[in-house]
Design a protein around this motif. Structure first.
Motif, PDB file in Angstrom:
ATOM      1  N   GLY A  56       0.886  -1.244   0.010  1.00 10.82           N
ATOM      2  CA  GLY A  56       0.027  -0.131  -0.015  1.00 10.82           C
ATOM      3  C   GLY A  56       0.788   1.331  -0.218  1.00 10.82           C
ATOM      4  O   GLY A  56       0.457   2.347   0.471  1.00 10.82           O
ATOM      5  N   LEU A  57       2.085   1.207  -0.550  1.00  9.24           N
ATOM      6  CA  LEU A  57       2.940   2.581  -0.753  1.00  9.24           C
ATOM      7  C   LEU A  57       2.570   3.306  -1.689  1.00  9.24           C
ATOM      8  O   LEU A  57       1.963   3.226  -2.753  1.00  9.24           O
ATOM      9  N   SER A  58       2.641   4.722  -1.217  1.00 12.56           N
ATOM     10  CA  SER A  58       1.976   5.672  -2.438  1.00 12.56           C
ATOM     11  C   SER A  58       2.962   5.832  -3.452  1.00 12.56           C
ATOM     12  O   SER A  58       4.096   5.247  -3.482  1.00 12.56           O
ATOM     13  N   GLU A  59       2.879   6.685  -4.389  1.00 20.54           N
ATOM     14  CA  GLU A  59       3.517   6.849  -5.876  1.00 20.54           C
ATOM     15  C   GLU A  59       4.729   7.363  -5.119  1.00 20.54           C
ATOM     16  O   GLU A  59       5.886   7.078  -5.754  1.00 20.54           O
ATOM     17  N   GLU A  60       4.935   8.423  -4.312  1.00 14.02           N
ATOM     18  CA  GLU A  60       6.147   9.083  -4.055  1.00 14.02           C
ATOM     19  C   GLU A  60       7.131   8.176  -3.237  1.00 14.02           C
ATOM     20  O   GLU A  60       7.954   8.193  -3.421  1.00 14.02           O
TER      21      GLU A  60
END
Length: 142
Positions: A56-60
């Motif tokens: 669930g890591l963000s794009e950043e």
């Protein structure tokens, strides 16, 4: 137990980030055995991206991790080249090949010893992973 997501996933992400480094550090050796380095790197990239998504890591975060991975990979490749240059100053090409052959023989011997009667992972690996069929008392007594 109150672990943050970062603490929970940090070891897994580190392992995912380091895996391609192990492959790229040995790329010269693998090329001689017929492994397609580009295909292997592509598979590792896909694996890493899937892990990022599952975590669930963000794009950043994904971009930052990819940049950190690329920097680390480049540093490891540079370090490997420096090491190879040092070895070339110490050993002739023939001596280097003799050493590589000796190391391959030793690896094959150890690999063969581990496989004899213990399965592909060896007894201790299986115990650690909980795959061993012996009761716990017998395993602990060894």
């Amino acid at each position: 137990m109150n672990m943050s997501l970062r603490q929970l996933f940090a070891p897994a992400l580190l392992a995912v980030a380091l895996m391609p480094l192990a492959f790229s550090a040995n790329a010269g050796h693998h090329n001689s055995t017929g492994i397609d380095r580009e295909a292997m790197q592509e598979r590792m990239e896909e694996y890493r991206q899937e892990a990022y998504q599952r975590a669930g890591l963000s794009e950043e975060q994904q971009t930052a991790l990819n940049e950190a991975h690329a920097e680390h990979r480049d540093a490891m490749l540079s370090l490997r080249e420096e090491h190879q240059a040092q070895v070339a100053e110490i050993l002739t090409e023939e001596e280097q090949q003799t050493l590589r052959d000796a190391m391959r023989e030793m690896h094959a011997e150890r690999h063969g010893e581990r496989r004899q009667g213990e399965g592909a992972h060896g007894k201790r690996d299986c115990e650690r992973r909980g795959h061993h069929s012996e009761p716990a008392e017998e395993s602990a007594a060894e």
